[in-house]
Design a protein around this motif. Structure first.
Motif, PDB file in Angstrom:
ATOM      1  N   PRO A   1       1.276  -1.159  -0.171  1.00 45.46           N
ATOM      2  CA  PRO A   1      -0.051   0.102   0.199  1.00 45.46           C
ATOM      3  C   PRO A   1       0.976   1.704  -0.378  1.00 45.46           C
ATOM      4  N   ARG A   2       1.837   1.565   0.053  1.00 42.75           N
ATOM      5  CA  ARG A   2       2.921   2.403   0.634  1.00 42.75           C
ATOM      6  C   ARG A   2       3.461   2.873  -0.644  1.00 42.75           C
ATOM      7  N   VAL A   3       3.558   1.742  -1.508  1.00 39.43           N
ATOM      8  CA  VAL A   3       3.830   1.486  -3.060  1.00 39.43           C
ATOM      9  C   VAL A   3       2.783   2.421  -3.952  1.00 39.43           C
ATOM     10  N   MET A   4       1.456   1.929  -3.398  1.00 37.38           N
ATOM     11  CA  MET A   4       0.812   2.231  -4.051  1.00 37.38           C
ATOM     12  C   MET A   4       0.167   4.063  -4.124  1.00 37.38           C
ATOM     13  N   ILE A   5       0.143   4.430  -2.918  1.00 37.52           N
ATOM     14  CA  ILE A   5      -0.187   5.308  -2.736  1.00 37.52           C
ATOM     15  C   ILE A   5       1.120   6.334  -3.376  1.00 37.52           C
ATOM     16  N   GLY A   6       2.080   6.110  -3.304  1.00 39.42           N
ATOM     17  CA  GLY A   6       3.122   7.113  -3.908  1.00 39.42           C
ATOM     18  C   GLY A   6       3.576   7.120  -2.461  1.00 39.42           C
ATOM     19  N   ALA A   7       3.929   7.198  -1.355  1.00 41.84           N
ATOM     20  CA  ALA A   7       4.811   7.607   0.127  1.00 41.84           C
ATOM     21  C   ALA A   7       6.211   6.669  -0.127  1.00 41.84           C
ATOM     22  N   HIS A   8       6.259   5.809  -0.693  1.00 36.29           N
ATOM     23  CA  HIS A   8       7.737   4.898  -1.211  1.00 36.29           C
ATOM     24  C   HIS A   8       7.448   4.663  -2.783  1.00 36.29           C
ATOM     25  N   TRP A   9       8.565   4.354  -3.418  1.00 42.20           N
ATOM     26  CA  TRP A   9       9.031   4.466  -4.060  1.00 42.20           C
ATOM     27  C   TRP A   9       8.998   2.533  -4.498  1.00 42.20           C
ATOM     28  N   LEU A  10       8.572   1.780  -5.584  1.00 37.36           N
ATOM     29  CA  LEU A  10       9.687   0.707  -5.077  1.00 37.36           C
ATOM     30  C   LEU A  10      11.111   0.312  -4.088  1.00 37.36           C
ATOM     31  N   THR A  11      11.785   0.586  -5.062  1.00 35.12           N
ATOM     32  CA  THR A  11      12.807   0.225  -5.201  1.00 35.12           C
ATOM     33  C   THR A  11      13.350   0.989  -3.514  1.00 35.12           C
ATOM     34  N   ASP A  12      12.070   1.959  -2.407  1.00 34.36           N
ATOM     35  CA  ASP A  12      12.560   2.023  -1.732  1.00 34.36           C
ATOM     36  C   ASP A  12      12.758   0.959  -0.536  1.00 34.36           C
ATOM     37  N   ILE A  13      12.213  -0.570  -1.190  1.00 36.29           N
ATOM     38  CA  ILE A  13      11.453  -1.432  -0.589  1.00 36.29           C
ATOM     39  C   ILE A  13      12.400  -2.331  -0.853  1.00 36.29           C
ATOM     40  N   VAL A  14      12.712  -3.674  -2.417  1.00 36.91           N
ATOM     41  CA  VAL A  14      13.411  -4.149  -3.255  1.00 36.91           C
ATOM     42  C   VAL A  14      14.862  -3.557  -2.928  1.00 36.91           C
ATOM     43  N   VAL A  15      15.585  -2.425  -3.279  1.00 39.58           N
ATOM     44  CA  VAL A  15      16.326  -2.389  -3.313  1.00 39.58           C
ATOM     45  C   VAL A  15      17.226  -1.886  -1.734  1.00 39.58           C
ATOM     46  N   GLY A  16      16.549  -0.410  -1.233  1.00 39.11           N
ATOM     47  CA  GLY A  16      17.208  -0.132  -0.081  1.00 39.11           C
ATOM     48  C   GLY A  16      16.548  -0.807   1.163  1.00 39.11           C
ATOM     49  N   SER A  17      15.838  -1.575   1.807  1.00 33.84           N
ATOM     50  CA  SER A  17      15.409  -2.121   3.074  1.00 33.84           C
ATOM     51  C   SER A  17      15.647  -3.082   2.402  1.00 33.84           C
ATOM     52  N   LEU A  18      15.601  -4.224   1.342  1.00 42.74           N
ATOM     53  CA  LEU A  18      16.388  -5.243   1.562  1.00 42.74           C
ATOM     54  C   LEU A  18      17.839  -5.916   0.950  1.00 42.74           C
ATOM     55  N   THR A  19      18.494  -4.486   0.536  1.00 44.27           N
ATOM     56  CA  THR A  19      20.175  -4.296   1.094  1.00 44.27           C
ATOM     57  C   THR A  19      20.195  -4.391   2.167  1.00 44.27           C
ATOM     58  N   ALA A  20      19.673  -3.646   3.701  1.00 38.89           N
ATOM     59  CA  ALA A  20      20.293  -3.618   4.617  1.00 38.89           C
ATOM     60  C   ALA A  20      19.623  -5.239   5.327  1.00 38.89           C
ATOM     61  N   VAL A  21      19.069  -5.273   5.410  1.00 40.26           N
ATOM     62  CA  VAL A  21      18.445  -6.862   5.347  1.00 40.26           C
ATOM     63  C   VAL A  21      19.165  -7.833   4.943  1.00 40.26           C
ATOM     64  N   LEU A  22      19.966  -7.586   3.587  1.00 41.58           N
ATOM     65  CA  LEU A  22      20.949  -8.692   3.553  1.00 41.58           C
ATOM     66  C   LEU A  22      22.438  -8.588   3.507  1.00 41.58           C
ATOM     67  N   ILE A  23      22.482  -7.736   4.074  1.00 38.60           N
ATOM     68  CA  ILE A  23      24.017  -7.481   4.445  1.00 38.60           C
ATOM     69  C   ILE A  23      23.920  -7.702   6.128  1.00 38.60           C
ATOM     70  N   GLY A  24      23.063  -6.829   7.206  1.00 35.36           N
ATOM     71  CA  GLY A  24      22.958  -6.979   8.514  1.00 35.36           C
ATOM     72  C   GLY A  24      22.127  -8.023   9.158  1.00 35.36           C
ATOM     73  N   LEU A  25      21.240  -8.731   8.954  1.00 40.39           N
ATOM     74  CA  LEU A  25      20.676  -9.383   9.007  1.00 40.39           C
ATOM     75  C   LEU A  25      21.419 -10.631   9.123  1.00 40.39           C
ATOM     76  N   PRO A  26      21.797 -11.405   7.508  1.00 41.95           N
ATOM     77  CA  PRO A  26      22.897 -12.305   8.582  1.00 41.95           C
ATOM     78  C   PRO A  26      23.649 -12.936   9.401  1.00 41.95           C
ATOM     79  N   TRP A  27      24.711 -11.360  10.034  1.00 36.03           N
ATOM     80  CA  TRP A  27      25.608 -11.773  10.901  1.00 36.03           C
ATOM     81  C   TRP A  27      25.000 -11.617  12.645  1.00 36.03           C
ATOM     82  N   CYS A  28      24.017 -11.543  12.287  1.00 36.96           N
ATOM     83  CA  CYS A  28      22.903 -11.810  13.563  1.00 36.96           C
ATOM     84  C   CYS A  28      22.091 -13.031  13.999  1.00 36.96           C
TER      85      CYS A  28
END
Length: 238
Positions: free
Chosen positions: A183-210
């Protein structure tokens, strides 16, 4: 849990590859047409369908965020009810460690990623905004939308479900991710890449070490030792 270094490094490399595929090309390469096309598709739908307009407005109201927390809580509750006293304590402490991990990764991502950009509703001109069409409280814009913090939190939740509750819980968690992120993407509060690039990158880099090291298990054990009410030795996953 033993440290799975090769897989950790592979996931880190994947995260970096996704980020630089967006960050390095001029105008973000193939990502920008995808971002722009998706935004304009949904933006035009706002004035074509009154039902869609209300759906987008309601699902981006702050109260809907509470529903996302309720959905995550219900998934964890389904496992909590099946456990004995020790197992229930384990789940509660795991939830605390998950929250702590999410806050730390989110803060690091917000400060270390060299990106600051406004949401599509603030970037493009001659577009429709839900808050102007309906005049009700709803989030349809952000001055700094990258990376998507809401998406990051939900992705971290999904990874914890996989680590501690298995594939079925992970599948349900992914459904929750899609329902409450898109819904954040549909309303325009986020770009798709805010999630599939920004959020996913942070999770792929930080979370495996945890989650692919003994770190979270050790934190759970430490909290179990020092938090009140420790009547039994806590279970650990391997």
């Amino acid at each position: 849990m033993t440290t799975r270094l090769p897989l950790i490094l592979l996931l880190n490399a994947l995260g970096l590859a996704i980020f630089f595929s967006w960050y390095l090309p001029v105008n973000h390469g193939f990502w920008f047409p995808l971002d722009s096309g998706l935004f304009h598709f949904f933006n035009q739908e706002l004035v074509k369908s009154r039902a869609f307009l209300w759906l987008v407005a309601i699902t981006n109201n702050r109260a809907f965020d509470a529903i996302s927390l309720l959905a995550m809580g219900c998934l964890m509750l389904s496992f909590w009810l099946k456990e004995d006293k020790s197992g229930r304590r384990h789940i509660l402490i795991m939830g605390l460690v998950m929250l702590l991990t999410a806050v730390i990764i989110n803060q690091l991502a917000q400060h270390l990623m060299p990106v600051k950009r406004a949401s599509p509703t603030l970037y493009f001109t001659d577009i429709y905004r839900v808050s102007e069409l309906l005049h009700i409280p709803t989030k349809d814009a952000s001055k700094d939308s990258f990376p998507g913090d809401h998406g990051m939190m939900l992705l971290i939740f999904s990874a914890f479900m996989l680590r501690y509750f298995g594939k079925k819980a992970f599948g349900i968690a992914l459904i929750i991710v899609v329902v409450f992120i898109f819904p954040r993407v549909m309303i325009g509060a986020h770009w798709l890449t805010d999630i599939v690039v920004g959020s996913l990158t942070a999770v792929l880099i930080g979370l495996p070490w945890c989650l692919m090291t003994p770190l979270t298990d050790r934190l759970i054990a430490i909290f179990d030792r020092y938090l009140p009410g420790n009547g039994n030795k806590i279970k650990t996953n391997s």
